[in-house]
Design an enzyme around this catalytic site. Structure first.
Site, PDB file in Angstrom:
ATOM      1  N   ASN A  46       0.839  -1.203   0.000  1.00  0.00           N
ATOM      2  CA  ASN A  46       0.000   0.000   0.000  1.00  0.00           C
ATOM      3  C   ASN A  46       0.872   1.251   0.000  1.00  0.00           C
ATOM      4  O   ASN A  46       1.963   1.276   0.593  1.00  0.00           O
ATOM      5  CB  ASN A  46      -1.034  -0.010   1.127  1.00  0.00           C
ATOM      6  CG  ASN A  46      -0.482  -0.206   2.518  1.00  0.00           C
ATOM      7  OD1 ASN A  46       0.551  -0.833   2.693  1.00  0.00           O
ATOM      8  ND2 ASN A  46      -1.168   0.317   3.503  1.00  0.00           N
ATOM      9  N   CYS A  57      -4.077   0.558  -2.547  1.00  0.00           N
ATOM     10  CA  CYS A  57      -3.980  -0.706  -1.800  1.00  0.00           C
ATOM     11  C   CYS A  57      -2.891  -1.601  -2.394  1.00  0.00           C
ATOM     12  O   CYS A  57      -2.593  -1.537  -3.587  1.00  0.00           O
ATOM     13  CB  CYS A  57      -5.295  -1.466  -1.852  1.00  0.00           C
ATOM     14  SG  CYS A  57      -6.635  -0.752  -0.890  1.00  0.00           S
ATOM     15  N   GLU A  59      -3.028  -4.768  -3.047  1.00  0.00           N
ATOM     16  CA  GLU A  59      -3.517  -5.720  -4.046  1.00  0.00           C
ATOM     17  C   GLU A  59      -3.552  -5.090  -5.434  1.00  0.00           C
ATOM     18  O   GLU A  59      -3.172  -5.714  -6.426  1.00  0.00           O
ATOM     19  CB  GLU A  59      -4.922  -6.206  -3.672  1.00  0.00           C
ATOM     20  CG  GLU A  59      -4.977  -7.035  -2.393  1.00  0.00           C
ATOM     21  CD  GLU A  59      -5.188  -6.205  -1.133  1.00  0.00           C
ATOM     22  OE1 GLU A  59      -4.779  -5.021  -1.108  1.00  0.00           O
ATOM     23  OE2 GLU A  59      -5.759  -6.758  -0.173  1.00  0.00           O
TER      24      GLU A  59
HETATM   25  N1  THU Z   1      -5.332  -1.633   2.441  1.00  0.00           N
HETATM   26  C1  THU Z   1      -4.754  -2.448   1.515  1.00  0.00           C
HETATM   27  O1  THU Z   1      -3.630  -2.208   1.060  1.00  0.00           O
HETATM   28  N2  THU Z   1      -5.457  -3.528   1.101  1.00  0.00           N
HETATM   29  C2  THU Z   1      -6.722  -3.839   1.514  1.00  0.00           C
HETATM   30  O2  THU Z   1      -7.327  -4.767   1.003  1.00  0.00           O
HETATM   31  C3  THU Z   1      -7.337  -3.073   2.603  1.00  0.00           C
HETATM   32  C4  THU Z   1      -6.658  -1.837   2.996  1.00  0.00           C
HETATM   33  C5  THU Z   1      -4.582  -0.451   2.884  1.00  0.00           C
HETATM   34  C6  THU Z   1      -5.188   0.846   2.444  1.00  0.00           C
HETATM   35  C7  THU Z   1      -4.650   1.790   3.501  1.00  0.00           C
HETATM   36  O3  THU Z   1      -3.368   2.224   3.092  1.00  0.00           O
HETATM   37  C8  THU Z   1      -4.515   0.937   4.723  1.00  0.00           C
HETATM   38  O4  THU Z   1      -4.554  -0.403   4.294  1.00  0.00           O
HETATM   39  C9  THU Z   1      -5.604   1.165   5.758  1.00  0.00           C
HETATM   40  O5  THU Z   1      -6.861   1.080   5.195  1.00  0.00           O
END
Ligand code: THU
Length: 140
Positions: A46, A57, A59
């Site tokens: 992220n 994110c 993913e």
């Molecule tokens: N986040 C991800 O990278 N993947 C997810 O599926 C859920 C949330 C990140 C986004 C943000 O930077 C942090 O986690 C908190 O929400």
């Protein structure tokens, strides 16, 4: 390589890339490793931003790298965070991944190494697709 060994390797890759996450606002670091059916592994973390909605994110970061490398068929996605329980991909990431097939297996690990897995189609039973372009993601 056995399925379990492949899964373990992918989880290790997700844990490793989590260390590079840029998450100064939430302090919630996520790493993702996406394996294409030809065996290649693409990772992402992220990347947050002072303008919060701009953040990316893990993913979708991994998916972007994969597609930019020419991969469109995926068998397994590993997600790693420091959460107490394994977290599934958020709704936006589910939709992004759904473009390339609903059979994707997703395995997520908690900080303690507890793993949970899901099939993407079970996490997102009804995804949005443009009627006249169905299937283009994986086959085009
Ligand atoms: N986040 C991800 O990278 N993947 C997810 O599926 C859920 C949330 C990140 C986004 C943000 O930077 C942090 O986690 C908190 O929400």
């Amino acid at each position: 390589m056995s399925g379990a060994a492949a899964e373990g390797g992918l989880l290790d890759a997700a844990r490793a890339v989590k260390e590079r996450a840029y998450a100064p606002y939430s302090e919630f670091r996520v790493g993702a490793a996406l394996q294409s059916t030809d065996g290649r592994i693409f990772t992402g973390c992220n990347v947050e931003n002072a303008s919060y909605p701009v953040g990316l994110c893990a993913e979708r970061a991994a998916l972007g790298t994969a597609v930019a490398s020419g991969a469109r068929r995926f068998g397994l996605l590993a997600v790693a965070s420091d959460a107490a329980t394994p977290t599934p991909p958020c709704g936006m990431c589910r939709q992004a991944l759904s473009e390339f097939g609903m059979e994707l297996k997703i395995v997520s690990t908690s900080r303690d190494g507890v793993c949970v897995s899901w099939r993407l189609g079970d996490l997102l039973p009804a995804h949005f697709e443009l009627q006249d372009r169905s299937g283009e993601g994986a086959d085009g």
